[in-house]
Enzyme design. Structure first.
Site, PDB file in Angstrom:
ATOM      1  N   ASP A 368      -0.983  53.680   3.585  1.00  0.00           N
ATOM      2  CA  ASP A 368      -1.865  54.619   4.279  1.00  0.00           C
ATOM      3  C   ASP A 368      -2.404  55.577   3.145  1.00  0.00           C
ATOM      4  O   ASP A 368      -1.978  56.289   2.538  1.00  0.00           O
ATOM      5  CB  ASP A 368      -0.870  55.173   5.404  1.00  0.00           C
ATOM      6  CG  ASP A 368      -1.872  56.011   6.510  1.00  0.00           C
ATOM      7  OD1 ASP A 368      -2.917  55.844   6.161  1.00  0.00           O
ATOM      8  OD2 ASP A 368      -1.088  56.425   7.363  1.00  0.00           O
ATOM      9  N   LYS A 478      -0.106  44.791   4.918  1.00  0.00           N
ATOM     10  CA  LYS A 478       1.006  45.385   5.870  1.00  0.00           C
ATOM     11  C   LYS A 478       0.041  45.968   7.053  1.00  0.00           C
ATOM     12  O   LYS A 478      -0.599  46.884   6.947  1.00  0.00           O
ATOM     13  CB  LYS A 478       1.556  46.715   5.016  1.00  0.00           C
ATOM     14  CG  LYS A 478       2.599  47.336   5.726  1.00  0.00           C
ATOM     15  CD  LYS A 478       3.393  48.494   4.966  1.00  0.00           C
ATOM     16  CE  LYS A 478       4.294  49.380   5.898  1.00  0.00           C
ATOM     17  NZ  LYS A 478       4.659  50.410   5.319  1.00  0.00           N
ATOM     18  N   ASP A 480       0.193  47.850  10.260  1.00  0.00           N
ATOM     19  CA  ASP A 480       0.922  48.678  10.851  1.00  0.00           C
ATOM     20  C   ASP A 480       0.493  48.743  12.374  1.00  0.00           C
ATOM     21  O   ASP A 480      -0.701  48.659  12.570  1.00  0.00           O
ATOM     22  CB  ASP A 480       0.867  49.969  10.056  1.00  0.00           C
ATOM     23  CG  ASP A 480       2.039  50.824  10.378  1.00  0.00           C
ATOM     24  OD1 ASP A 480       2.783  50.842  11.252  1.00  0.00           O
ATOM     25  OD2 ASP A 480       2.209  51.980   9.375  1.00  0.00           O
ATOM     26  N   ASP A 550      11.765  52.281   9.212  1.00  0.00           N
ATOM     27  CA  ASP A 550      10.989  53.431   8.404  1.00  0.00           C
ATOM     28  C   ASP A 550      12.391  54.338   7.768  1.00  0.00           C
ATOM     29  O   ASP A 550      12.110  54.817   6.739  1.00  0.00           O
ATOM     30  CB  ASP A 550      10.343  54.554   9.186  1.00  0.00           C
ATOM     31  CG  ASP A 550       8.938  54.227   9.334  1.00  0.00           C
ATOM     32  OD1 ASP A 550       8.534  53.375   8.502  1.00  0.00           O
ATOM     33  OD2 ASP A 550       8.008  54.832  10.028  1.00  0.00           O
TER      34      ASP A 550
HETATM   35  C1  DGJ Z   1       4.686  54.072   9.482  1.00  0.00           C
HETATM   36  C2  DGJ Z   1       5.146  52.984   8.432  1.00  0.00           C
HETATM   37  O1  DGJ Z   1       6.333  52.422   9.085  1.00  0.00           O
HETATM   38  C3  DGJ Z   1       5.480  53.270   7.206  1.00  0.00           C
HETATM   39  O2  DGJ Z   1       5.971  52.532   6.267  1.00  0.00           O
HETATM   40  C4  DGJ Z   1       4.032  53.709   6.764  1.00  0.00           C
HETATM   41  O3  DGJ Z   1       3.449  52.710   6.388  1.00  0.00           O
HETATM   42  C5  DGJ Z   1       3.315  54.854   7.550  1.00  0.00           C
HETATM   43  N1  DGJ Z   1       3.233  54.401   8.819  1.00  0.00           N
HETATM   44  C6  DGJ Z   1       1.906  55.183   7.141  1.00  0.00           C
HETATM   45  O4  DGJ Z   1       1.304  55.781   8.242  1.00  0.00           O
END
Ligand code: DGJ
Length: 736
Positions: A368, A478, A480, A550
């Site tokens: 991000d 990735k 998200d 996370d």
């Molecule tokens: C949530 C994800 O799980 C993290 O790994 C990361 O990419 C953040 N978002 C970034 O905003």
């Protein structure tokens, strides 16, 4: 494997080597359920497994037969409101306000193979001989609705899949108020319900409760399958454990709101149901329109929970995941998120990538913060192009080229379903967010959900992301998704179709995934939702790996990965070594243990490589070399849970190659304690007569000794001995 129809008794027997499933066309034309469990020999009728007895207060289907009541009849896809008072599998609201229906058998078809589901993810076959499918067509003459129920049995997997399809044939408009994917009436209630529950950073912990009279359920109403519950339950016999006893798994191939429940009634029958959650669902069907439910994958095991999990792992790895990356070993990555968050410069990123390259890493992932003016989480989602050229002077194109020229692959983070109010996209299309007219649109992480039930919204995002993928050298994405859906309403749908928004949203997500993955087949997609808040089989169909959580703390990750493995293969679980003290829990763990946990997953790093000393860098080099040597085994082997972190101060698991010639065994001790006794770890999955060497030693250990006597765990083998969170990974190889 076969599906046999006994014409005289009107019974269908679906079976393979492991399981049998028996259905009967009842006297009233509805479908009864006779048996689901371990494979039994076929015969012309099993009708006596159904009891017909008149009971007080029982309502009857025929006026001259007080014994025929649906309340006491195990069924395949029951309705409510005639003679059955349990929860039903579906509900159809008709123009006159009635919800009564009576679907009667019309015809059936048995064919080789397995059909795909329109716009929905599902398990598949690569050749027609891998499965057989039974489709039974039923019809309700009053509402003029057709119902097609479908069962597929696999030859090589102890699994049956189910789904239902409604088609409105008549001129009246009907509203589907509930349409479960599966309903199974088990003959007794001697079960425990196992499921995966949690929260952000604590996803998929294993929970267990007795099946008791009444309803026990899990669900999501969050617009995503969620971190709180996973679309999976298992009913296991109370005596069943990881290695023996019966377990029935139910896994929904879906990423949105769901309900899974087990209802034990007063006569000892357990009705298991799973599907889209009816509370946030209704679907209008006009003449000729179809509604297709998602698929449920049912696995039967008489070898305990490990037996069940291994069927899911193999099936999902081989026949749910798709594409070029399904069978390929995955690159070892370095992700910048925990190091820089959104505060980086191109120079800093290049330095991280350069060090990563020197340590043997293969993929640099820019998380991000690279797009619009994204220096924090308040801005720019939706503007998927670079505006801040101070941060990235040569944009993603230039950066990707520089990374590639270092000999690394380049990956990028996106969150395509979201928009910030502070964005060009929101300013141009404020009506594109999901929000209810005249109501406050609740922000979450300062962002809003784009209305993916609208095709033009999905088309627009597709345009941006595909341009990005065409222009820059991107090998990995990735994807998200960092908030749940509130004030669910679409300005693109009329009032009477608002009950369709949640499901249409997920269909929109699937359609974008389908377009992007088919247009860019060599790009590796990893799904993510604030970690593991949408970690489900639906996502695996499009993205063969998921960011598990996370929470990257090694001790917490043991529980998360252990729980996730109940259904999902370790070859789908993103697992990274991160810095200490850990960002989520502040815990210190040895770097060896962090790697010993992460290597039972898709390995990577998420720490500041440039802040490490030479000694740690050397350790990382060795870890990377170890994973490269063994990742084929980790990708394709059978994963076995040996010791549960939920019940003890230690945990253990192993992965063993399909030919049983090689294995990796991970052992973890949470807290250290004084004056320990001798310890053995009993292994599983090895060939009893096969001699093995452990870590290349001269001594030979036969499989039977390692399984029954156990492997001696020597304290000095553990890294970080004398500390908390010590661990070891042993490598077993067949001796010549
Ligand atoms: C949530 C994800 O799980 C993290 O790994 C990361 O990419 C953040 N978002 C970034 O905003």
């Amino acid at each position: 494997m076969d599906i046999i129809f006994h014409e005289k008794s009107k019974e269908f027997h679906l079976f393979n080597d492991k399981l049998s499933y028996i259905i009967k066309i009842l006297k009233n034309g509805q479908l009864g359920h006779l048996y689901y469990g371990k494979r039994i020999r076929d015969k012309s009728s099993f009708a006596y497994h159904m009891e017909w007895r008149a009971r007080s207060l029982g309502a009857c289907v025929f006026s001259d037969n007080p014994a025929f009541s649906l309340q006491y009849t195990r069924q395949e896809y029951p309705s409510y409101g005639t003679t059955d008072f349990h929860y039903s599998a579906f509900e159809i609201m008709q123009e006159n306000g009635s919800i009564i229906s009576d679907f009667k058998y019309v015809s059936h078809e048995i064919c080789d193979g397995k059909k795909s589901l329109m716009g929905l993810p599902a398990t598949y076959v690569e050749s027609a001989c891998e499965a057989k499918t039974l489709e039974i067509t039923l019809y309700d003459s009053v509402s003029a609705t057709e119902l097609v129920l479908s069962w597929s049995v696999f030859d090589q997997y102890s699994a049956i899949t189910r789904n239902a399809r409604f088609m409105q044939k008549g001129s009246q408009m009907i509203i589907l108020k509930n349409a479960m994917s599966v309903s199974v009436d088990m003959p007794d209630g001697d079960f425990e319900m196992v499921h995966l529950a949690g929260a952000w950073g604590r996803e998929r912990h294993i929970c267990k409760k007795p099946v008791d009279q009444g309803v026990q359920s899990i669900y999501s109403l969050r617009g995503a399958s969620s971190a709180e519950h996973n679309p999976f339950i298992a009913l296991k016999r109370p005596s069943a454990n990881e290695f023996s006893g019966e377990a029935y798994g139910f896994s929904l191939v879906y990423s949105g709101n769901f309900l899974a429940q087990a209802e034990l009634d007063t006569h000892g029958m357990t009705r298991v149901q799973m599907g889209i959650h009816p509370k946030t669902f209704s679907w209008q069907l006009n003449q000729g329109e179809i509604f297709q439910t998602p698929e449920t994958v049912m696995v039967y095991s008489c070898e305990g929970l490990n037996g069940m999990s291994q069927v899911y792992h193999r099936l999902y790895r081989n026949r749910l995941m798709r594409g070029a990356w399904r069978d390929r070993v995955r690159p070892i990555l370095i992700n910048n998120w925990e190091t820089t968050e959104a505060n980086f410069t191109e120079d800093r990123l290049l330095r991280i990538a350069q060090t990563g390259k020197e340590l043997g890493l293969e993929l640099f992932v820019l998380d991000d913060g690279w797009f619009g003016f994204r220096d924090n989480d308040q801005t720019s989602l939706g503007d998927w192009y670079v505006k801040n050229f101070e941060k990235l002077p040569s944009g993603t194109n230039g950066l990707s080229e520089k990374i590639e020229s270092m000999g690394m692959k380049f990956g990028l983070w996106i969150e395509p379903e979201m928009v910030s109010k502070d964005s060009d996209l929101y300013r141009a299309h404020p009506d594109w967010i999901i929000s209810t007219p005249d109501r406050f649109a609740s922000p979450s992480r300062n962002q809003h959900v784009l209305d993916f039930s609208r095709k033009e919204v999905v088309d627009y995002i597709y345009g941006l992301i595909s341009k990005l993928l065409c222009e820059a050298k991107i090998s990995y994405i990735k994807w998200d998704m960092n908030r749940y859906i509130t004030e669910c309403y679409s300005s693109g749908l009329p009032p009477e179709r608002q009950g369709e928004v949640f499901h249409r949203y997920i269909l929109g997500v699937y359609s974008l995934y389908e377009r992007l993955t088919s247009e860019f087949p060599d790009v590796l997609f990893e799904s993510c939702a604030s970690g593991g808040a949408r970690s489900d089989p639906g996502m695996l169909y499009y993205a063969p790996q998921t960011w598990t959580s996370d929470n990257t703390d090694a001790a917490e990750r043991i529980k998360i990965q252990y729980g996730t493995s109940l259904v999902y293969p370790i070859s789908s679980m993103g697992a990274h070594v991160s810095d200490v003290p850990n960002q989520q829990v502040g815990r210190m763990t040895p770097i060896e243990t962090r790697a010993n946990v992460a290597c039972f997953g898709l390995f990577g790093y998420e720490l500041n490589l440039n802040a490490l000393g030479e000694e740690e860098k050397e350790k990382i080099k060795r870890q990377v070399a170890f994973v490269k040597e063994h990742r084929e085994l980790i990708m394709s082997g059978d994963f076995v849970r040996l010791k549960s972190p939920f019940s003890d101060n230690e945990a253990a698991w192993m992965v063993v190659s399909i030919d049983r010639k090689e294995a990796l065994v991970g052992y973890y001790r949470f807290l250290n304690y004084a004056n320990k006794g001798m310890k053995w770890l009993r292994l599983a999955g090895l060939t009893e007569t096969q001699p093995y060497r452990i870590n290349g030693s001269d001594v030979i250990f036969y499989g039977d000794e390692l399984i029954h006597a156990g492997m001696v765990l020597r304290d000095e083998d553990l890294t970080g001995v004398g500390t908390d969170f010590a661990s070891v990974v042993y490598h077993l190889k067949a001796a010549e």
